[in-house]
Design an enzyme around this catalytic site. Structure first.
Site, short mmCIF file in Angstrom:
data_model
loop_
_atom_site.label_atom_id
_atom_site.label_comp_id
_atom_site.label_asym_id
_atom_site.label_seq_id
_atom_site.Cartn_x
_atom_site.Cartn_y
_atom_site.Cartn_z
N LYS A 9 0.86 -1.19 0.00
CA LYS A 9 0.00 0.00 0.00
C LYS A 9 0.89 1.23 0.00
CE LYS A 9 -4.47 0.89 0.02
NZ LYS A 9 -5.48 0.15 -0.77
N ASP A 48 -6.86 4.57 -5.10
CA ASP A 48 -7.52 4.42 -3.81
C ASP A 48 -8.21 5.76 -3.56
OD1 ASP A 48 -7.39 4.39 -0.53
OD2 ASP A 48 -7.43 2.36 -1.34
#
Length: 443
Positions: free
Chosen positions: A125, A165
């Site tokens: 991430k 995201d």
């Protein structure tokens, strides 16, 4: 002290002031003990100690010039958590709340989520505390290009494949991919969520929201019912929320709420999705504007979206958005099922409240895995230089979500926790990762 408890405490002590990461580890590790008890080889190989420690994490400076000619400086992050089953895969988030703790919690969850898809992708991430809201197109491009000036060194189709995201949509992905291509001279599947014109996959935009609804479809089937006639409360009004609302309506449900950071709207006649798309995707406005479209709708500033009567709840905004007060409202209103569209939507106490009151609950690592699943399908298309139809992608997505549900449910039953999808998803995801790590030796 149990192995899982000892590893958890050591990890918390080693990573102070990271509450989101602590929460994610606590939720996952506490459910793994039955499997660890059955397989002492994993403790001997120190699998958990290796699992909670990222393989690599880095923080970097992102300087950029705004429209006034002033230099701004933000902070970039990437946590490459685990590559036991494939290259690191996980989104990039641009939001003022981004911190190392947020990125580590998301990356840790991503390991299990990616494992559940059954596809060969590891967990990672990244992101930045940059806020794209209120920025011009040129400013967003300048930031994205500066972000990639550093990050490009650590990514690639077989190394680390980021995606979008919160705060990172098709526009931002395009700017970052363009800079990656200029810096490397390579045209590879090093990003997912790309535009269709340059290697993106049909169905990727819809994937997380649609996949969430496909997960709930399986949950409702177990309960002996379906979406038809059900009232669905959805939080958020971004990509996941919008496409969850669209698919819920297609299945015969009535979506009654949507929200943003300022408040929520309740439309008992059913949310007009096209109006929401115009407000949020075209004008980039606030959800409060919705009441100018529908006279029966009401807007509640800073209100609790879970107060609206509903049968199904789909939190699709951000982490820890459904807490004990929200869980109490859902219980009081007779909600029968909750599935997380956002990562770690509920805290541990709220999750237990829902489960203890017989509300069927699916965690985000299972319920919102549709996005990363179709990202992996995009990687496959890029590698083979083909493009699948929307119908092909959607068919594969629906099957993947059914497989995730069935695996999570069966695993919960296997360990005496029938219907506990939190434990089932954690255990099912962990089993594959742990075995891969064991077979690869102490790496």
């Amino acid at each position: 002290m149990l192995y899982t408890d000892r590893v958890l405490q050591e990890a918390i002590d080693k990573n102070p002031n990271e509450p989101e990461f602590h929460q994610a580890m606590t939720e996952i590790l506490h459910t793994l003990q039955p499997f660890i008890d059955d397989n002492p080889k994993y403790e001997k190989a120190r699998i958990l100690e290796r699992l909670v420690e990222p393989e690599r994490q880095f923080i970097f400076r992102v300087p950029w010039v705004d429209d006034n000619g002033d230099i701004q400086v933000n902070r970039g992050y990437r946590v490459q958590f685990n590559s036991a089953i494939g290259p690191y895969k996980g989104g990039i988030r641009f939001h003022p709340s981004v911190s190392l703790s947020i990125i580590k919690f998301l990356g840790f969850e991503q390991i299990f989520k990616n494992s559940l898809t059954g596809l060969p992708i590891g967990g990672g991430k990244g992101g930045s505390d940059f806020d794209p809201k209120g920025k011009s197109e040129r400013e967003v491009m300048a930031f994205c290009q500066s972000f990639m000036d550093e990050f490009y060194r650590y990514m690639g189709a077989d190394q680390d494949v980021p995606a979008g995201d919160i705060g990172v949509g098709g526009r931002e992905v395009g700017y970052m991919f363009g800079q990656f291509k200029r810096l490397t001279g390579l045209y590879t599947g090093a990003f997912t969520g790309k535009g269709i014109a340059y290697g993106g996959s049909l169905g990727r935009t819809e994937a997380t929201g649609y996949g969430l609804v496909y997960m709930m479809e399986n949950m409702l089937s177990t309960l002996g019912t379906n979406f038809s006639g059900k009232r669905v409360a959805i939080s958020g009004s971004g990509n996941v929320a919008i496409y969850a609302a669209i698919k819920s309506a297609q299945f015969g449900a009535k979506v009654v709420t949507m929200s943003d950071s300022n408040g929520y709207v309740h439309d008992p006649e059913g949310i007009d999705i096209e109006a929401v798309k115009e407000i949020k995707e075209v004008r980039r406005g606030r959800i409060s504007e919705y009441i100018t479209y529908r006279s029966n709708a009401k807007y509640y500033e800073n209100g609790l979206v879970w107060s609206a009567p509903c049968d199904i709840a789909l939190p699709c905004a951000t982490q820890n958005e459904l807490l004990e007060d929200g869980a109490q409202e859902l219980i009081k209103n007779g909600c029968i099922a909750v599935a997380e569209g956002s990562n770690m939507s509920t805290n541990l106490a709220a999750t237990k409240m829902l489960q203890n009151n017989n509300i069927f609950f699916s965690p985000g690592k299972a319920a919102n895995a549709g996005g990363v699943a179709v990202s992996a399908l995009e990687m496959a298309q890029n590698s083979s230089r083909v493009a699948w139809s929307f119908e092909e992608v959607d068919y594969k997505l629906r099957n993947i979500m059914a497989d995730i549900y069935n695996s999570s449910y069966a695993t919960s039953e296997q360990y005496g926790m029938k219907g506990n999808l939190v434990a089932g998803a954690n255990l099912a995801g962990f089993k594959k990762i742990a075995e891969a790590m064991l077979l690869q030796g102490a790496v």
